[in-house]
Enzyme design. Sequence first.
Site, PDB file in Angstrom:
ATOM      1  N   GLY A  97      31.973  42.233  61.457  1.00 41.57           N
ATOM      2  CA  GLY A  97      31.404  42.866  60.451  1.00 41.57           C
ATOM      3  C   GLY A  97      29.723  42.998  60.936  1.00 41.57           C
ATOM      4  O   GLY A  97      29.180  43.744  60.454  1.00 41.57           O
ATOM      5  N   CYS A  98      29.487  42.345  61.978  1.00 46.48           N
ATOM      6  CA  CYS A  98      27.982  41.967  62.392  1.00 46.48           C
ATOM      7  C   CYS A  98      28.018  42.589  63.703  1.00 46.48           C
ATOM      8  O   CYS A  98      27.475  43.452  64.105  1.00 46.48           O
ATOM      9  CB  CYS A  98      27.645  40.675  61.988  1.00 46.48           C
ATOM     10  SG  CYS A  98      27.714  40.374  60.405  1.00 46.48           S
ATOM     11  N   GLY A  99      28.496  41.488  64.599  1.00 47.36           N
ATOM     12  CA  GLY A  99      28.015  41.460  66.062  1.00 47.36           C
ATOM     13  C   GLY A  99      26.703  41.348  66.544  1.00 47.36           C
ATOM     14  O   GLY A  99      25.863  41.209  65.710  1.00 47.36           O
TER      15      GLY A  99
END
Lengths: 257, 257
Positions: A97-99
């Site tokens: 969802g971010c990375g």
Amino acid sequence: MYRAYPCVRGEAGRFASDTHAVVEEAAFTLNVNGRNVMAAMVSPVDLEDFIVGYLFTEEIIKGPGEIESIKIEKSVASVLTTNPFRVTGRKRVILSGCGGSAAGIDPKKLKPIESDLILPYDAITDCIREVMASDLHRLIGGIHSVGLAGPEGMIRRAEDIGRHNAFDRVIGYALRNGIDRSRTFAVSSGRISSETVRKCLVANIPVIASRGASTSLALDIAEWAGLCVIGFVRGEKMNIYTRPWRVEGAGDVAIER
Amino acid sequence: MYRAYPCVRGEAGRFASDTHAVVEEAAFTLNVNGRNVMAAMVSPVDLEDFIVGYLFTEEIIKGPGEIESIKIEKSVASVLTTNPFRVTGRKRVILSGCGGSAAGIDPKKLKPIESDLILPYDAITDCIREVMASDLHRLIGGIHSVGLAGPEGMIRRAEDIGRHNAFDRVIGYALRNGIDRSRTFAVSSGRISSETVRKCLVANIPVIASRGASTSLALDIAEWAGLCVIGFVRGEKMNIYTRPWRVEGAGDVAIER
């Protein structure tokens, strides 16, 4: 869970001061048996269910019966468990969802923006439209689209399953191609959080605009460091939360704090 | 960046086999000067810009001139820099877009789902409608809404700035209230990724449904472990990617692999 934040509302190039509800984002630290096991950005309400669920899904406890006590003081929760020697041993991975960035944010260590960029209203609405028109986004959903643009339009667009990865991709492109980032702005299909604001500050990108909302912490950091944050860019409308003078014509409208 | 995935499409309780484009999610590891600096879930294409941008925004390099070489082999990138002794010293924090879990996923270490739950079609569409009707979501955006429900309807809804935090909140609620999770399903306003699938597996929640898309890795893990994944639940429509027999009436429709 949210608070009123002053802003300048724009519509088709006309401006008025207003306030808008902004979702709260807060840093939260969890200690288990005296040892720090995580720090996360959370909504700072009703944390007991979250703590129990987190300890369980991270396999630190087998069930609520293994919790002796939970003490929450401001943004720090301290948990005692009946299995004091159990530790979290698995590899920590940054999430899809971010990375990308997983760095804590200390605003005092960030350099304020240095740029005299002022953007035409249409450059912002046009580029948001372009970033939202991603073919992949329409086809499959579940992908984040981010663009780096200048007053003359889009420079580079990137898509990734991780929102922050997509930011890193356009910043990497700018670096590799010697683009003057102080003359650019970032546009995003997704929410503006503290971490994306931080990436703009590190890269000295003076403006970030999104179709989505901004968090309270993102705005606090942006206000401190001189980043212009524009949210809810939809059609001809936008909310300018910080440094409205970077949008042509909006500089004279007072933001009342 | 995506691949065709077989599914059962439902509409108002009628079913047909079909395929749907699913976005690719892959694990990626970055080594700098022989040392592992991060593991992330990414879109596995065109990684050079991402790597340069990441190293810069994480302040591991001051610019692309500090990179001597980038070697990418499958999911591992190895970078040599001209500042070999620079390390990333800051505290790692879980991000607001996600929150909660930051564990690596090794499907072989996960227990397959144990449950005979079969859900009425309407229970799924109704609960998605309810989770999307969050007042906060409508008011401010930028917040994730997740619910834990049973065949008779919603049990608990939670909102958080982090998608995974919201999952941990409802799982924590179930634990604290002794709810039989094998008789529940999770509904979410956001994308289904490998990490949310993992949370359902750890908690033995047999079905996850979302208004949004699923990633390829989420489906691969779910298929392996017997979790039913339902995406794009919109109005009376849904895509059932794995274990269609858990949806009443869909068990007889073949999924061709």
